[in-house]
Design an enzyme around this catalytic site. Structure first.
Site, PDB file in Angstrom:
ATOM      1  N   HIS A  41       9.926  16.325  -6.627  1.00 50.59           N
ATOM      2  CA  HIS A  41       9.508  17.111  -7.423  1.00 50.59           C
ATOM      3  C   HIS A  41       9.114  18.392  -6.820  1.00 50.59           C
ATOM      4  O   HIS A  41       8.039  18.793  -6.703  1.00 50.59           O
ATOM      5  CB  HIS A  41       8.284  16.779  -8.308  1.00 50.59           C
ATOM      6  CG  HIS A  41       8.639  15.570  -9.295  1.00 50.59           C
ATOM      7  ND1 HIS A  41       7.984  14.271  -9.248  1.00 50.59           N
ATOM      8  CD2 HIS A  41       9.712  15.312  -9.977  1.00 50.59           C
ATOM      9  CE1 HIS A  41       8.789  13.679 -10.069  1.00 50.59           C
ATOM     10  NE2 HIS A  41       9.702  14.057 -10.576  1.00 50.59           N
ATOM     11  N   HIS A  74      10.837   7.071  -5.452  1.00 50.33           N
ATOM     12  CA  HIS A  74      10.244   6.251  -6.697  1.00 50.33           C
ATOM     13  C   HIS A  74      10.921   4.863  -6.718  1.00 50.33           C
ATOM     14  O   HIS A  74      10.409   3.945  -7.521  1.00 50.33           O
ATOM     15  CB  HIS A  74      10.643   6.990  -7.890  1.00 50.33           C
ATOM     16  CG  HIS A  74      10.135   8.304  -7.879  1.00 50.33           C
ATOM     17  ND1 HIS A  74       8.985   8.884  -7.549  1.00 50.33           N
ATOM     18  CD2 HIS A  74      11.106   9.723  -8.052  1.00 50.33           C
ATOM     19  CE1 HIS A  74       8.973  10.316  -7.798  1.00 50.33           C
ATOM     20  NE2 HIS A  74      10.130  10.839  -7.842  1.00 50.33           N
ATOM     21  N   CYS A  96      10.435   4.363  -1.056  1.00 49.97           N
ATOM     22  CA  CYS A  96       9.111   4.335  -0.277  1.00 49.97           C
ATOM     23  C   CYS A  96       8.580   2.790  -0.082  1.00 49.97           C
ATOM     24  O   CYS A  96       8.784   2.039  -1.088  1.00 49.97           O
ATOM     25  CB  CYS A  96       8.322   4.977  -0.921  1.00 49.97           C
ATOM     26  SG  CYS A  96       6.736   5.096   0.166  1.00 49.97           S
ATOM     27  N   HIS A 124       7.378   7.904 -15.895  1.00 50.17           N
ATOM     28  CA  HIS A 124       7.505   8.187 -14.711  1.00 50.17           C
ATOM     29  C   HIS A 124       8.661   7.273 -13.850  1.00 50.17           C
ATOM     30  O   HIS A 124       8.479   5.979 -14.109  1.00 50.17           O
ATOM     31  CB  HIS A 124       6.259   7.906 -13.632  1.00 50.17           C
ATOM     32  CG  HIS A 124       6.356   8.853 -12.326  1.00 50.17           C
ATOM     33  ND1 HIS A 124       7.123   8.187 -11.334  1.00 50.17           N
ATOM     34  CD2 HIS A 124       5.971   9.773 -11.895  1.00 50.17           C
ATOM     35  CE1 HIS A 124       6.907   9.000 -10.289  1.00 50.17           C
ATOM     36  NE2 HIS A 124       6.313  10.045 -10.638  1.00 50.17           N
ATOM     37  N   GLU A 126       8.966   5.963 -11.167  1.00 49.84           N
ATOM     38  CA  GLU A 126       8.547   4.736 -10.370  1.00 49.84           C
ATOM     39  C   GLU A 126       8.092   3.728 -11.323  1.00 49.84           C
ATOM     40  O   GLU A 126       8.283   2.649 -11.030  1.00 49.84           O
ATOM     41  CB  GLU A 126       7.265   5.274  -9.507  1.00 49.84           C
ATOM     42  CG  GLU A 126       6.700   3.991  -8.777  1.00 49.84           C
ATOM     43  CD  GLU A 126       5.328   4.587  -7.757  1.00 49.84           C
ATOM     44  OE1 GLU A 126       5.017   5.799  -7.690  1.00 49.84           O
ATOM     45  OE2 GLU A 126       4.565   3.587  -7.857  1.00 49.84           O
ATOM     46  N   CYS A 194      -0.952   4.421  -2.815  1.00 46.59           N
ATOM     47  CA  CYS A 194      -0.650   4.596  -1.250  1.00 46.59           C
ATOM     48  C   CYS A 194      -1.757   5.357  -0.674  1.00 46.59           C
ATOM     49  O   CYS A 194      -2.538   6.166  -1.299  1.00 46.59           O
ATOM     50  CB  CYS A 194       0.764   5.017  -1.309  1.00 46.59           C
ATOM     51  SG  CYS A 194       0.819   6.990  -1.240  1.00 46.59           S
ATOM     52  N   SER A 222       5.384  17.620 -10.423  1.00 51.40           N
ATOM     53  CA  SER A 222       4.780  16.559  -9.653  1.00 51.40           C
ATOM     54  C   SER A 222       3.701  15.924  -9.889  1.00 51.40           C
ATOM     55  O   SER A 222       2.668  16.634 -10.024  1.00 51.40           O
ATOM     56  CB  SER A 222       4.731  17.225  -8.097  1.00 51.40           C
ATOM     57  OG  SER A 222       3.876  16.399  -7.455  1.00 51.40           O
ATOM     58  N   ASN A 224       1.645  13.732  -8.638  1.00 50.93           N
ATOM     59  CA  ASN A 224       0.595  13.649  -7.484  1.00 50.93           C
ATOM     60  C   ASN A 224      -0.264  15.062  -7.442  1.00 50.93           C
ATOM     61  O   ASN A 224      -1.212  15.208  -7.029  1.00 50.93           O
ATOM     62  CB  ASN A 224       1.018  13.087  -6.130  1.00 50.93           C
ATOM     63  CG  ASN A 224       1.534  13.785  -5.409  1.00 50.93           C
ATOM     64  OD1 ASN A 224       1.093  14.515  -4.782  1.00 50.93           O
ATOM     65  ND2 ASN A 224       3.254  13.912  -5.321  1.00 50.93           N
ATOM     66  N   SER A 266       5.158  16.128  -2.071  1.00 50.13           N
ATOM     67  CA  SER A 266       6.508  16.590  -1.856  1.00 50.13           C
ATOM     68  C   SER A 266       6.418  18.211  -1.575  1.00 50.13           C
ATOM     69  O   SER A 266       7.504  18.708  -1.871  1.00 50.13           O
ATOM     70  CB  SER A 266       7.060  16.211  -3.501  1.00 50.13           C
ATOM     71  OG  SER A 266       6.348  16.785  -4.352  1.00 50.13           O
TER      72      SER A 266
HETATM   73 FE1  F3S Z   1       5.259   6.909  -0.759  1.00 50.15          FE
HETATM   74 FE2  F3S Z   1       2.924   7.410  -1.252  1.00 50.15          FE
HETATM   75 FE3  F3S Z   1       4.560   9.210  -0.605  1.00 50.15          FE
HETATM   76  S1  F3S Z   1       4.141   5.836  -2.309  1.00 50.15           S
HETATM   77  S2  F3S Z   1       6.607   8.426  -1.404  1.00 50.15           S
HETATM   78  S3  F3S Z   1       3.796   7.533   0.565  1.00 50.15           S
HETATM   79  S4  F3S Z   1       3.105   9.395  -2.116  1.00 50.15           S
END
Ligand code: F3S
Length: 284
Positions: A41, A74, A96, A124, A126, A194, A222, A224, A266
């Protein structure tokens, strides 16, 4: 010049690095690839990759045998991956590893007989991938994106398993888990947020209350980055979410001595550097 406090975690996360490197390689060595939606994104990175012929599939566009498709960080539902392979498409899987872990945990919960609650955003990509794994393993579950929805939709089940979209807010995850635990006989929880996400959120919580203004850099779509901006705004109302340096307005910095900066997973380093340089110029 204002003092600039840049979050150490700002910039590409490990998963985005893998995906962008794979896309670059596909562009340089295979002459290009398709992605189902933007690879990340971030408009600027997407434009750069388009120059290498790595581009989004258009609506209704048919893939041909021998085309290359890159699966984004995702991930996708397993059905989709099979469909591509069966069509003779060359598939590069840049899902990921943290997202793959969520898929595994969902399958484990289903095997163990749990009803699954996915804490995440409904549309989303993901979450769509996670739901694909839930469906494929024959499980049942729901997605909840806020407390109101959870309270309204939590079914009366004896055993509930919980996972999270990798980039969810830690605070919402904790609150949701607490509510489910209070209202269910047996709960199994996998905190699948994560590390890159939790570290970033914690850093923003530390920086935002101690600066005069907070700049969050990252794509407006995005998830996040939006969550970082929300967390920051709750602690410091002088929070601005921008995509790039030319959105900075000198009046935001009038009388401000300490500037905090963070960026979504990102956001490439060169965009962060441009923002830092522009703030130095404005506050000179
Ligand atoms: Fe993976 Fe976390 Fe980045 S799930 S893509 S390390 S934000």
């Amino acid at each position: 010049m204002a003092q600039i406090i840049l979050a150490e975690s700002a910039g590409f996360c490990f998963g985005v690095k893998i995906a962008v490197d794979a896309a670059k390689k596909a562009g340089e060595e295979l002459g290009g690839a398709y992605t189902d939606g933007p690879i990340i994104h971030n408009k600027q990175v997407v434009q750069f990759l388009e120059s290498l012929n790595v581009r989004e599939l258009e609506e209704g566009q048919q893939l041909k045998e021998g085309d290359t498709v890159l699966i984004r960080s995702h991930g996708v539902p397993p059905k989709e991956e099979r469909r591509l392979k069966e069509a003779g498409v060359n598939v590069i899987d840049a899902t990921c590893p943290f997202v793959k872990k969520v898929h595994e945990k969902v399958r484990q919960l289903v095997e163990e007989g749990y009803f699954v609650v996915i804490i995440g955003e409904h549309k989303h990509p993901e979450v769509i991938g996670i739901l694909g794994h839930l469906e494929e393993s024959g499980g049942k579950g729901i997605v909840v994106s806020n407390m109101e929805e959870l309270i309204k939709n939590l079914p009366n089940k004896k055993r509930i398993g919980i996972v999270s979209q990798t980039t969810q807010s830690e605070d919402f995850f904790r609150e949701a888990v607490g509510y489910i635990a209070e209202n269910t006989e047996e709960v199994k929880i996998f905190n699948t947020i994560c590390d890159a996400t939790s570290v970033r959120q914690e850093e923003v919580k530390k920086i935002a209350p101690n600066v005069d203004i907070m700049i969050i850099i990252g794509g407006k779509h995005s998830g996040n980055t939006n969550r970082l901006a929300q967390i920051s705004r709750a602690l410091n109302p002088n929070t601005y979410h921008i995509e790039k340096a030319d959105e900075l307005q000198p009046k935001w910095f009038e009388g401000k001595e300490r500037v905090g900066i963070s960026a979504g997973a990102s956001t490439p380093d060169w965009i962060i550097n441009e923002v830092v340089e522009r703030i130095k110029e404005i506050t000179k």
